[in-house]
Design an enzyme around this catalytic site. Structure first.
Site, PDB file in Angstrom:
ATOM      1  N   CYS A  39       5.912  -5.329   0.181  1.00 52.11           N
ATOM      2  CA  CYS A  39       6.091  -3.994  -0.401  1.00 52.11           C
ATOM      3  C   CYS A  39       6.045  -2.892   0.677  1.00 52.11           C
ATOM      4  CB  CYS A  39       5.099  -3.774  -1.534  1.00 52.11           C
ATOM      5  SG  CYS A  39       5.635  -2.450  -2.638  1.00 52.11           S
ATOM      6  N   GLY A  55       0.857  -1.184   0.000  1.00 47.51           N
ATOM      7  CA  GLY A  55       0.000   0.000   0.000  1.00 47.51           C
ATOM      8  C   GLY A  55       0.883   1.221   0.000  1.00 47.51           C
ATOM      9  N   GLU A  56       0.705   2.050   0.986  1.00 52.32           N
ATOM     10  CA  GLU A  56       1.503   3.271   1.095  1.00 52.32           C
ATOM     11  C   GLU A  56       2.089   3.321   2.506  1.00 52.32           C
ATOM     12  OE1 GLU A  56       2.788   5.592  -0.969  1.00 52.32           O
ATOM     13  OE2 GLU A  56       3.694   5.968   0.968  1.00 52.32           O
ATOM     14  N   SER A  57       3.398   3.115   2.575  1.00 53.10           N
ATOM     15  CA  SER A  57       4.023   2.955   3.894  1.00 53.10           C
ATOM     16  C   SER A  57       3.964   4.229   4.731  1.00 53.10           C
ATOM     17  CB  SER A  57       5.472   2.504   3.739  1.00 53.10           C
ATOM     18  OG  SER A  57       6.227   3.480   3.049  1.00 53.10           O
ATOM     19  N   HIS A 114       4.603  -8.290  -4.477  1.00 52.29           N
ATOM     20  CA  HIS A 114       3.261  -8.528  -3.913  1.00 52.29           C
ATOM     21  C   HIS A 114       2.815  -9.976  -4.125  1.00 52.29           C
ATOM     22  CE1 HIS A 114       2.035  -4.287  -3.186  1.00 52.29           C
ATOM     23  NE2 HIS A 114       2.886  -4.042  -4.145  1.00 52.29           N
ATOM     24  N   ILE A 147       5.367  -2.973  -7.621  1.00 59.09           N
ATOM     25  CA  ILE A 147       4.614  -1.724  -7.837  1.00 59.09           C
ATOM     26  C   ILE A 147       5.245  -0.637  -6.958  1.00 59.09           C
ATOM     27  CG2 ILE A 147       2.346  -0.604  -7.753  1.00 59.09           C
ATOM     28  CD1 ILE A 147       1.128  -3.494  -7.737  1.00 59.09           C
ATOM     29  N   GLU A 201       0.574 -11.418  -2.714  1.00 64.28           N
ATOM     30  CA  GLU A 201      -0.886 -11.491  -2.506  1.00 64.28           C
ATOM     31  C   GLU A 201      -1.650 -11.234  -3.801  1.00 64.28           C
ATOM     32  OE1 GLU A 201       1.127  -9.152  -1.521  1.00 64.28           O
ATOM     33  OE2 GLU A 201       0.214  -7.161  -1.520  1.00 64.28           O
ATOM     34  N   ARG A 230      12.760   3.340  -0.429  1.00 65.27           N
ATOM     35  CA  ARG A 230      11.418   3.415  -1.032  1.00 65.27           C
ATOM     36  C   ARG A 230      11.518   3.720  -2.521  1.00 65.27           C
ATOM     37  NH1 ARG A 230       8.136   7.822   0.738  1.00 65.27           N
ATOM     38  NH2 ARG A 230       6.358   6.769  -0.199  1.00 65.27           N
TER      39      ARG A 230
HETATM   40  N1  LIG Z   1       3.070  -1.242  -3.768  1.00 72.20           N
HETATM   41  C1  LIG Z   1       3.498  -0.715  -2.647  1.00 72.20           C
HETATM   42  O1  LIG Z   1       3.244  -1.191  -1.549  1.00 72.20           O
HETATM   43  C2  LIG Z   1       4.225   0.571  -2.836  1.00 72.20           C
HETATM   44  C3  LIG Z   1       4.976   1.037  -1.627  1.00 72.20           C
HETATM   45  C4  LIG Z   1       5.062   2.542  -1.639  1.00 72.20           C
HETATM   46  N2  LIG Z   1       5.925   3.017  -2.669  1.00 72.20           N
HETATM   47  C5  LIG Z   1       5.536   3.010  -0.267  1.00 72.20           C
HETATM   48  O2  LIG Z   1       6.455   3.702  -0.139  1.00 72.20           O
HETATM   49  O3  LIG Z   1       4.957   2.648   0.694  1.00 72.20           O
END
Ligand SMILES: NC(=O)CC[C@H](N)C(=O)O
Length: 197
Positions: free
Chosen positions: A84, A52-54, A177, A141, A179, A113
């Site tokens: 990820c 997701g988005e860390s 990923h 991704i 999943e 990242r």
């Molecule tokens: N697909 C992802 O989980 C991307 C990670 C995202 N770039 C982050 O910094 O969290």
């Protein structure tokens, strides 16, 4: 977990690929439930931190008051699997993170990242993972890579010379990923770790 009981796996459900991990675990016959509050961390046999988005996940850990309980669980040996963004959240340090972004430090590694660069935001690559008898397709991704890994960290896979799957004790992390798609061998590897493997 007692050897006879079925494992219960939590999926940190603050943001990201929560449903995909819940579905993957359920299709392996595992009881999986979303975790949004500290109390829901109790009596888990393992925790998944999704992609997701860390930056968002790290921030919500504090907003929702989950950080102390989760850190405590990890320090007490709760098995964890991060994909990820989840890999970033499990790291000791983050390069190219937000200045105020604090990871959990469950794996002695520094991650970068968005390491593969903007031109190649997303790609798929065949990845040979130690412990699997054939390569799997890794979906990357805006993925991180591991820039630096401590002596206790086992590198399970690399892409272009950069670690993208690692394990330290009972904590597993992938830059891609697992999943997404139907190759669930890394989830199976994690479940084996949960059962003491
Ligand atoms: N697909 C992802 O989980 C991307 C990670 C995202 N770039 C982050 O910094 O969290």
């Amino acid at each position: 977990m007692s050897p006879t009981s079925d494992p219960v796996i939590g999926v940190l459900a603050l943001q990201g690929d929560v449903e995909e991990h819940l579905t993957a675990l359920a299709s392996l016959g595992v009881l999986a439930r979303p975790v949004r509050r500290a109390a829901e961390l109790a009596r888990l046999d393992g925790i998944v931190i999704p992609g997701g988005e860390s930056t968002t996940i790290c921030r919500l850990l504090d907003v929702l008051d989950l950080r102390t309980a989760l850190t405590g669980g990890l320090q007490a040996g709760l098995p964890a699997f991060g994909s990820c963004a989840g890999m970033i959240v499990l790291a000791r340090d983050i390069l190219d993170g937000r200045p105020d972004q604090r990871p959990l430090g469950a794996i002695d590694m520094v991650v970068r990242r968005n390491a593969f660069g903007r031109q190649v935001d997303s790609f798929e690559r065949s990845v040979a993972v130690a412990g699997l008898d054939s390569p799997m397709t890794g979906v990357f991704i805006r993925a991180p890579w591991v820039e630096e890994a401590g002596p206790g960290v086992e590198v399970l896979a690399e892409v272009d010379g950069h670690p993208v799957a690692v394990r330290q004790g009972s904590v597993l992390a992938t830059a891609f990923h697992p999943e997404v798609g139907d190759d669930l061998r890394l989830h199976e590897m994690f479940l084996a770790m949960v059962s003491g493997g």
